[in-house]
Motif scaffolding. Structure first.
Motif, PDB file in Angstrom:
ATOM      1  N   THR A 197       0.259  -3.569   8.303  1.00 11.90           N
ATOM      2  CA  THR A 197      -0.827  -2.982   7.510  1.00 11.90           C
ATOM      3  C   THR A 197      -1.875  -4.046   7.198  1.00 11.90           C
ATOM      4  O   THR A 197      -1.554  -5.090   6.621  1.00 11.90           O
ATOM      5  CB  THR A 197      -0.249  -2.390   6.204  1.00 11.90           C
ATOM      6  N   GLY A 257       4.925  -3.697   8.717  1.00 12.11           N
ATOM      7  CA  GLY A 257       4.646  -5.136   8.776  1.00 12.11           C
ATOM      8  C   GLY A 257       3.309  -5.440   9.422  1.00 12.11           C
ATOM      9  O   GLY A 257       3.010  -6.600   9.725  1.00 12.11           O
ATOM     10  N   GLN A 313       6.637  -1.233   5.630  1.00 12.95           N
ATOM     11  CA  GLN A 313       7.486  -0.688   6.676  1.00 12.95           C
ATOM     12  C   GLN A 313       7.081  -1.267   8.025  1.00 12.95           C
ATOM     13  O   GLN A 313       7.900  -1.816   8.744  1.00 12.95           O
ATOM     14  CB  GLN A 313       7.377   0.841   6.674  1.00 12.95           C
ATOM     15  N   CYS A 367       0.850  -1.200   0.000  1.00  8.66           N
ATOM     16  CA  CYS A 367       0.000   0.000   0.000  1.00  8.66           C
ATOM     17  C   CYS A 367       0.884   1.248   0.000  1.00  8.66           C
ATOM     18  O   CYS A 367       1.995   1.233   0.527  1.00  8.66           O
ATOM     19  CB  CYS A 367      -0.848   0.067   1.266  1.00  8.66           C
ATOM     20  N   GLY A 368       0.355   2.319  -0.545  1.00  5.42           N
ATOM     21  CA  GLY A 368       0.988   3.641  -0.432  1.00  5.42           C
ATOM     22  C   GLY A 368       2.405   3.662  -0.954  1.00  5.42           C
ATOM     23  O   GLY A 368       2.720   3.159  -2.039  1.00  5.42           O
ATOM     24  N   THR A 369       3.282   4.234  -0.145  1.00  2.00           N
ATOM     25  CA  THR A 369       4.682   4.362  -0.524  1.00  2.00           C
ATOM     26  C   THR A 369       5.315   3.012  -0.835  1.00  2.00           C
ATOM     27  O   THR A 369       6.111   2.881  -1.771  1.00  2.00           O
ATOM     28  CB  THR A 369       5.433   5.072   0.626  1.00  2.00           C
ATOM     29  N   ALA A 370       4.958   1.998  -0.062  1.00  2.47           N
ATOM     30  CA  ALA A 370       5.544   0.676  -0.285  1.00  2.47           C
ATOM     31  C   ALA A 370       5.156   0.142  -1.668  1.00  2.47           C
ATOM     32  O   ALA A 370       5.958  -0.526  -2.340  1.00  2.47           O
ATOM     33  CB  ALA A 370       5.081  -0.285   0.814  1.00  2.47           C
ATOM     34  N   SER A 418       6.651   8.349   4.874  1.00  2.00           N
ATOM     35  CA  SER A 418       7.754   7.401   4.792  1.00  2.00           C
ATOM     36  C   SER A 418       8.868   7.926   3.876  1.00  2.00           C
ATOM     37  O   SER A 418       8.603   8.395   2.779  1.00  2.00           O
ATOM     38  CB  SER A 418       7.191   6.089   4.242  1.00  2.00           C
ATOM     39  N   LYS A 464       4.099  12.366  -1.261  1.00  2.00           N
ATOM     40  CA  LYS A 464       4.774  13.099  -0.185  1.00  2.00           C
ATOM     41  C   LYS A 464       4.170  14.486  -0.047  1.00  2.00           C
ATOM     42  O   LYS A 464       3.887  14.946   1.047  1.00  2.00           O
ATOM     43  CB  LYS A 464       6.280  13.240  -0.438  1.00  2.00           C
ATOM     44  N   GLU A 478       0.352  14.393   1.288  1.00  2.00           N
ATOM     45  CA  GLU A 478       0.060  13.920   2.643  1.00  2.00           C
ATOM     46  C   GLU A 478       0.552  14.862   3.731  1.00  2.00           C
ATOM     47  O   GLU A 478      -0.016  14.876   4.817  1.00  2.00           O
ATOM     48  CB  GLU A 478       0.551  12.484   2.870  1.00  2.00           C
ATOM     49  N   ILE A 483       5.482  -5.784   0.556  1.00  2.82           N
ATOM     50  CA  ILE A 483       6.429  -4.773   1.051  1.00  2.82           C
ATOM     51  C   ILE A 483       5.704  -3.941   2.104  1.00  2.82           C
ATOM     52  O   ILE A 483       4.595  -3.457   1.849  1.00  2.82           O
ATOM     53  CB  ILE A 483       6.948  -3.864  -0.080  1.00  2.82           C
TER      54      ILE A 483
HETATM   55  O1  M6R Z   1       3.706   0.163   6.957  1.00  6.37           O
HETATM   56  P1  M6R Z   1       3.452   0.060   5.478  1.00  6.37           P
HETATM   57  O2  M6R Z   1       4.677   0.201   4.668  1.00  6.37           O
HETATM   58  O3  M6R Z   1       2.687  -1.192   5.121  1.00  6.37           O
HETATM   59  O4  M6R Z   1       2.503   1.279   5.149  1.00  6.37           O
HETATM   60  C1  M6R Z   1       1.941   1.447   3.896  1.00  6.37           C
HETATM   61  C2  M6R Z   1       1.385   2.835   3.732  1.00  6.37           C
HETATM   62  O5  M6R Z   1       0.367   3.073   4.683  1.00  6.37           O
HETATM   63  C3  M6R Z   1       2.458   3.908   3.872  1.00  6.37           C
HETATM   64  O6  M6R Z   1       3.514   3.703   3.000  1.00  6.37           O
HETATM   65  C4  M6R Z   1       1.861   5.311   3.640  1.00  6.37           C
HETATM   66  O7  M6R Z   1       1.497   5.458   2.299  1.00  6.37           O
HETATM   67  C5  M6R Z   1       2.854   6.390   4.096  1.00  6.37           C
HETATM   68  N1  M6R Z   1       2.236   7.344   4.981  1.00  6.37           N
HETATM   69  C6  M6R Z   1       3.432   7.163   2.962  1.00  6.37           C
HETATM   70  O8  M6R Z   1       4.301   8.166   3.354  1.00  6.37           O
END
Ligand code: M6R
Length: 366
Positions: free
Chosen positions: A110, A108, A106, A58-61, A158, A243, A246, A104
């Protein structure tokens, strides 16, 4: 603690020289020109069985995954799809034991990403993850895992947990390419050697914060922004726009630059800043011609361009300079000025970048 920095986000942006160094530590054998990702539990036999990789996140990942697609297809010659986790889990995806599902995350934790992993498990896929938080669910659920090694990320936006998985995916691509016999020794050694440049190149971008801040000052009152990229840097347009939106609440959109004439170019006028990512990669000429078209319609053009690029200097109203970088690794570098730009635009608008409205650091509910 934040130390000399005003916000965790700024501190984490600046930590990237260190986090990228740590990302390589213990994984890269520069003498032999080989990659070791032991926690992935990968053998040559398993690597040869893979017919398809589906990255889910999701998102940045997910943006990191989009770069990974280009890397793995180019280097390891395995077809890759990228699937937003909240879509994958509900689509009855076509997955079998020769498919790798690579999550992917950050945190772990989500919810959608974990549910996508469970769906993949049910369907019998090989399950891998690239995760930062040690001991998290996404780490435990997987058959093999690459740990991001960047330390805790506190800022909601992120940053260092975006550039690390880009390097992880590059290393994974080289390892898979090697195990499947897709790389000559010379190619493999060159790809591995290029990794050694990355921490210093990131440092050069950080040294230019004051110049980026001037561009932030020029853009701070805009209501909209359009980010354009192509090829391996197309996902960086998405990440740059995310970026900005948000933490500054400015409406920002991203497009693959080739899509402009199919609609979005209608948005361009003298009030629309267009941020184009134009490093020296195989899509450079195409990007420059797209920037020329935006310029011809009166848009304010900001480019992310390589030192010494006179063409970019002539064309653009503002340039975010990056050092020359091997193109397969260029997304790691092109994103850094965009992180700094978003950070300064938001702080100039007086916003709390570490706690943006309506957002949580990890989205543990659907
Ligand atoms: O913890 P995660 O990497 O799974 O989170 C995924 C997204 O919620 C996260 O990357 C989100 O898009 C960030 N706030 C982006 O900066």
């Amino acid at each position: 603690e934040k130390g000399e920095y005003r916000h965790f986000m700024q501190k984490e942006i600046h930590e990237q020289v260190r986090s990228l160094t740590d990302t390589l530590a213990g994984r890269v054998d520069f003498d032999e020109g080989r990659i070791h990702l032991d926690t992935l539990n990968l053998t040559a036999e398993k690597a040869r069985k893979i017919e398809k990789i589906i990255v889910t996140a999701c998102g940045t990942a997910a943006h990191a995954g989009m770069v990974g697609k280009v890397l793995i297809e180019r280097i390891a010659k395995i077809p890759v799809e990228v699937d937003i986790a909240s879509e994958f889990r509900y689509r009855d995806p076509l997955v079998n034991p020769n498919t790798v599902v690579l999550a992917i995350s950050q945190s772990g934790e989500t919810a959608d990403t974990l549910a996508a992993m469970e769906e993949a498990r049910k369907k019998g896929a090989m399950l891998w993850s690239i995760v930062n938080a040690i001991g998290s669910q996404a780490m435990r659920l997987a058959d093999g895992c690459i740990s991001m090694q960047v330390g805790p990320e506190i800022g909601v936006a992120s940053t260092k947990a975006f550039t690390a998985p880009l390097v992880d995916l590059y290393m994974l691509a080289v390892l898979l390419g090697d195990l499947r016999g897709e790389l000559s020794a010379t190619e493999r050694k060159r790809l591995v050697a290029d990794l050694s440049l990355i921490p210093d190149l990131a440092g050069k971008c950080l040294d230019r914060e004051e110049e980026v801040k001037k561009v932030a000052y020029a853009l701070k009152d805009t209501h909209n922004a359009l980010y354009l990229g192509r090829g391996i840097n197309m996902p960086i347009a998405y990440e740059g726009a995310l970026k900005l939106k948000e933490i500054s609440y400015i409406h920002a959109e991203a497009y693959p630059a080739g899509e402009m004439k199919h609609g979005p170019i209608a948005l361009v006028d003298k009030n629309m800043p267009v941020i184009a990512i134009t490093p020296r990669d195989p899509w450079y000429d195409k990007m420059i011609s797209q920037v020329e078209q935006v310029k011809a319609r009166g848009g304010i053009v900001v480019v992310v361009a390589t030192d010494g690029d006179e063409k970019a200097r002539e064309l653009a109203d503002y340039v975010l300079w990056i050092p020359e970088t091997p193109w397969l690794l260029s997304p790691v570098i092109t994103v850094i000025p965009l992180q700094i730009l978003a950070y300064h635009i938001a702080t100039l608008r007086g916003l709390d970048v570490d706690q943006p409205r309506n957002l949580a650091k990890s989205v543990t509910v659907e």
